[in-house]
Design an enzyme around this catalytic site. Structure first.
Site, PDB file in Angstrom:
ATOM      1  N   SER A 197      18.648   0.002 -26.108  1.00 26.02           N
ATOM      2  CA  SER A 197      19.474   1.387 -26.691  1.00 26.02           C
ATOM      3  C   SER A 197      20.105   1.058 -27.440  1.00 26.02           C
ATOM      4  O   SER A 197      20.916   0.262 -27.172  1.00 26.02           O
ATOM      5  CB  SER A 197      19.798   1.795 -25.077  1.00 26.02           C
ATOM      6  OG  SER A 197      20.454   2.647 -25.154  1.00 26.02           O
ATOM      7  N   THR A 217       0.862  -1.419   0.376  1.00 30.83           N
ATOM      8  CA  THR A 217       0.405   0.103  -0.229  1.00 30.83           C
ATOM      9  C   THR A 217       1.209   1.460   0.469  1.00 30.83           C
ATOM     10  O   THR A 217       1.848   1.389   0.567  1.00 30.83           O
ATOM     11  CB  THR A 217      -0.650  -0.216   0.972  1.00 30.83           C
ATOM     12  OG1 THR A 217      -0.358   0.251   2.395  1.00 30.83           O
ATOM     13  CG2 THR A 217      -1.617  -1.092   1.868  1.00 30.83           C
ATOM     14  N   HIS A 218       0.380   2.122  -0.381  1.00 27.39           N
ATOM     15  CA  HIS A 218       1.557   3.331  -1.181  1.00 27.39           C
ATOM     16  C   HIS A 218       2.612   3.399  -1.782  1.00 27.39           C
ATOM     17  O   HIS A 218       3.712   3.683  -1.614  1.00 27.39           O
ATOM     18  CB  HIS A 218       1.550   4.299   0.768  1.00 27.39           C
ATOM     19  CG  HIS A 218       0.461   3.951   1.280  1.00 27.39           C
ATOM     20  ND1 HIS A 218      -0.126   5.752   1.518  1.00 27.39           N
ATOM     21  CD2 HIS A 218       0.019   3.518   2.413  1.00 27.39           C
ATOM     22  CE1 HIS A 218      -0.695   5.489   2.246  1.00 27.39           C
ATOM     23  NE2 HIS A 218      -1.499   4.444   2.806  1.00 27.39           N
ATOM     24  N   LYS A 270     -18.146   9.697 -34.498  1.00 32.63           N
ATOM     25  CA  LYS A 270     -16.947   7.852 -35.165  1.00 32.63           C
ATOM     26  C   LYS A 270     -15.565   7.984 -34.395  1.00 32.63           C
ATOM     27  O   LYS A 270     -14.541   6.583 -34.173  1.00 32.63           O
ATOM     28  CB  LYS A 270     -17.217   7.628 -36.107  1.00 32.63           C
ATOM     29  CG  LYS A 270     -18.747   7.295 -36.123  1.00 32.63           C
ATOM     30  CD  LYS A 270     -19.208   7.291 -37.384  1.00 32.63           C
ATOM     31  CE  LYS A 270     -19.414   9.094 -38.097  1.00 32.63           C
ATOM     32  NZ  LYS A 270     -20.498   9.277 -37.465  1.00 32.63           N
ATOM     33  N   LYS A 299      20.585  -2.278 -21.608  1.00 35.19           N
ATOM     34  CA  LYS A 299      19.522  -2.323 -21.384  1.00 35.19           C
ATOM     35  C   LYS A 299      18.241  -2.812 -21.995  1.00 35.19           C
ATOM     36  O   LYS A 299      18.584  -3.972 -22.920  1.00 35.19           O
ATOM     37  CB  LYS A 299      19.153  -0.344 -22.278  1.00 35.19           C
ATOM     38  CG  LYS A 299      19.846   0.587 -21.118  1.00 35.19           C
ATOM     39  CD  LYS A 299      19.156   0.611 -19.801  1.00 35.19           C
ATOM     40  CE  LYS A 299      17.825   2.275 -20.572  1.00 35.19           C
ATOM     41  NZ  LYS A 299      17.225   2.829 -19.600  1.00 35.19           N
ATOM     42  N   GLN A 316     -21.195  13.743 -36.367  1.00 35.95           N
ATOM     43  CA  GLN A 316     -20.512  13.669 -37.225  1.00 35.95           C
ATOM     44  C   GLN A 316     -19.245  13.507 -36.743  1.00 35.95           C
ATOM     45  O   GLN A 316     -18.066  12.382 -37.252  1.00 35.95           O
ATOM     46  CB  GLN A 316     -20.124  14.378 -38.723  1.00 35.95           C
ATOM     47  CG  GLN A 316     -19.212  13.629 -39.632  1.00 35.95           C
ATOM     48  CD  GLN A 316     -19.628  13.850 -41.652  1.00 35.95           C
ATOM     49  OE1 GLN A 316     -20.528  14.350 -41.609  1.00 35.95           O
ATOM     50  NE2 GLN A 316     -18.928  15.079 -41.789  1.00 35.95           N
ATOM     51  N   GLU A 371       5.053   0.938 -21.505  1.00 34.64           N
ATOM     52  CA  GLU A 371       5.032   1.710 -21.406  1.00 34.64           C
ATOM     53  C   GLU A 371       3.925   2.309 -22.539  1.00 34.64           C
ATOM     54  O   GLU A 371       3.167   3.697 -22.195  1.00 34.64           O
ATOM     55  CB  GLU A 371       6.491   3.184 -21.896  1.00 34.64           C
ATOM     56  CG  GLU A 371       7.233   2.180 -20.920  1.00 34.64           C
ATOM     57  CD  GLU A 371       8.528   2.695 -20.801  1.00 34.64           C
ATOM     58  OE1 GLU A 371       8.974   4.328 -20.976  1.00 34.64           O
ATOM     59  OE2 GLU A 371       9.493   1.681 -21.427  1.00 34.64           O
TER      60      GLU A 371
HETATM   61  N1  ARG Z   1     -22.336  11.542 -42.231  1.00 35.80           N
HETATM   62  C1  ARG Z   1     -22.893  11.868 -41.596  1.00 35.80           C
HETATM   63  C2  ARG Z   1     -22.284  11.433 -40.298  1.00 35.80           C
HETATM   64  O1  ARG Z   1     -21.927  10.974 -39.183  1.00 35.80           O
HETATM   65  C3  ARG Z   1     -24.472  11.494 -41.606  1.00 35.80           C
HETATM   66  C4  ARG Z   1     -25.809  11.686 -40.965  1.00 35.80           C
HETATM   67  C5  ARG Z   1     -25.937  12.969 -41.587  1.00 35.80           C
HETATM   68  N2  ARG Z   1     -27.008  13.554 -41.592  1.00 35.80           N
HETATM   69  C6  ARG Z   1     -27.503  14.506 -42.465  1.00 35.80           C
HETATM   70  N3  ARG Z   1     -28.401  15.696 -41.464  1.00 35.80           N
HETATM   71  N4  ARG Z   1     -26.085  15.671 -42.930  1.00 35.80           N
HETATM   72  O2  ARG Z   1     -23.108  12.241 -38.758  1.00 35.80           O
END
Ligand code: ARG
Length: 467
Positions: free
Chosen positions: A286, A164-165, A334, A292, A331, A299
């Site tokens: 290294s 601990t610590h 993603k 090394k 958009q 890491e």
């Molecule tokens: N490429 C858009 C996105 O990833 C798709 C949806 C587009 N919808 C719109 N009303 N322009 O969010």
């Protein structure tokens, strides 16, 4: 190219309303195809389910329905064989697929988008992708648990200091320590499973935001895509991204777990610790210092946690000010999520490899386990049990004994009985039986404790529960 450069033609999707084209810079800021092309399989599966439903509901003619199915199959093959030319001018995966479909089957392609919008389409694609990613990561996490459990079984009785610590606290076994991570990863899998259950509703049928006037059957599309049911509210269906946040939260927590183990590997492999050695496969040398061996993979796992946590924070910031329903800000949901999923996948694979290959320096661990008076608690407990002292008093007496050992520069078990009796007369020679590290760990038989017998039981339980 300047910001004023414009393309002459107006957009084929909404050209009716527009007379001019977009600025080149608009095309660049608007396009998402370099990111969302990853969704091609989900996009085509969603379109096939939608088209099949439209045909079944007689919204599409059987002929157009068949042409669309065949065309989409063809597009899928083209993409998978690498023959498909993705175009930035077509903005995103939806329009790239639809434009190619139109080239293949003609005007019938234009009927596919009946009773649908890119808003419910992207929400569907994204949910399907996250669902697949959850299944993939769950498998990776199971593999990692398998590696940890195998090592834990081998080292159920290998004594090491528990900290601990980062100060020596009490002896534990290495197997017990590894099983702590098995539990963490088990909860990570649980979080992903919860996320999967909640995200598994189909947005299709919400259309742009309000639903549609066509007689669609959203239950049919949901079923075809493996969703439990359609989303209950069309506005929520197109604007919800909490499934992505929840996924990223689970990934961020998982990456924190990996990072903590990575940090331990970094510490344990130092010449000061020498508890474990990593294989050549996961370390580097290294270019200047021949002695090394650097734990780079560990890491990097530790460092990449920053990326995954960043993805969670990034999406939360994108979403926090958005009024219902869809806004183009979304958009941005993603790219970081895809990266976070790939990153955690890679980190899990690296950690699994490191644990598989790891060798344990049992004598270094055992030596360290006895340093730092780690059996002081055993001594205090003995005073309570054998001599009937209240624990607070036993703690005080033990503290004085530790001070004596420190002054003499010896371990607790090396103190002469007379020295201990000078602190408390009730101590007798039986006390030596609890001062060794093996006796200490063997005595920790409580539920979830570190006694080797318990660790062996826990290994069995973990195999049954997780593998
Ligand atoms: N490429 C858009 C996105 O990833 C798709 C949806 C587009 N919808 C719109 N009303 N322009 O969010």
């Amino acid at each position: 190219m300047t910001a004023k450069t414009k393309t002459a033609k107006s957009n084929p999707l909404w050209g009716g309303r527009f007379s001019g084209g977009a600025a080149d810079v608009m095309t660049r800021i608007n396009a998402s195809i370099d990111v969302d092309r990853k969704l091609y399989a989900q996009d085509i599966a969603g379109s096939k389910a939608h088209a099949a439903m439209l045909a079944k509901q007689k919204i599409l003619s059987p002929r157009d329905g068949k042409a669309i199915q065949r065309g989409l199959d063809r597009v899928l093959k083209e993409i998978e064989s690498g023959r498909f030319a993705f175009k930035t001018a077509l903005e995103d995966i939806h329009m790239n697929v639809e434009a190619r479909l139109a080239a293949l089957i003609g005007p019938a392609a234009g009927r596919l988008h009946t009773a649908r919008s890119r808003n419910d389409q992207i929400a569907t694609d994204f949910r399907l992708w996250v669902r697949d990613a959850i299944d993939r990561l769950d498998g990776r996490m199971r593999d990692f648990q398998r590696a940890l459990i195998a090592k834990a079984e081998l080292h159920a009785a290998t004594v090491m200091p528990g900290f601990t610590h980062l100060q020596p606290a009490q002896p534990v076994t290495f197997g017990h320590h590894l099983l702590a991570y098995v539990e963490m990863i088990g909860r990570d899998r649980g979080r992903l499973a919860d996320c999967r259950r909640r995200l598994n509703e189909s947005p299709l049928g919400a259309a742009a935001l309000a639903g549609t006037s066509f007689p669609i059957d959203p239950k049919a599309t949901a079923r075809a895509l493996g969703f439990a049911q359609p989303c209950a509210n069309s506005l929520d269906a197109v604007s919800a991204r909490d499934f992505a946040l929840e996924f990223l939260a689970a990934l961020a927590i998982g990456s924190v777990h990996l990072s903590r183990l990575a940090e331990e590997l970094v510490i344990w492999t130092t010449p000061q610790f020498r508890f474990v050695a990593l294989s050549d496969a996961y370390t580097t040398g290294s270019s200047i210092m021949p002695q090394k061996r650097n734990p780079d993979a560990a890491e990097l796992v530790r460092g990449k946690a920053g990326r995954v946590i960043g993805a969670l924070v990034g999406l939360a910031v994108v979403m926090k000010g958005l009024p219902l329903t869809y806004a183009k800000d979304m958009q941005e949901d993603k790219e970081k999520l895809f990266d976070a999923a790939d990153t955690l996948d890679l980190c899990l694979a690296a950690m699994t490899g490191m644990i598989d290959d790891l060798t344990v320096n049992e004598s270094a661990m055992r030596g360290a386990a006895g340093e730092g008076y780690t059996t002081a608690t055993d001594l205090a407990d003995w005073l309570v049990r054998a001599a009937g002292l209240p624990f607070r008093e036993a703690h005080h007496a033990t503290g004085r004994i530790v001070r004596l050992a420190e002054a003499r520069g010896c371990r607790l078990e090396q103190l002469p009985l007379a020295a201990m009796r000078a602190v408390d007369k009730r101590i007798d020679k039986r006390v030596y039986s609890v001062l060794g590290v093996d006796r200490s760990v063997a005595s920790r038989v409580s539920h979830g404790g570190t006694a080797p017998a318990q660790v062996r039981r826990a290994v069995k339980a973990a195999k049954a529960r997780y593998l």
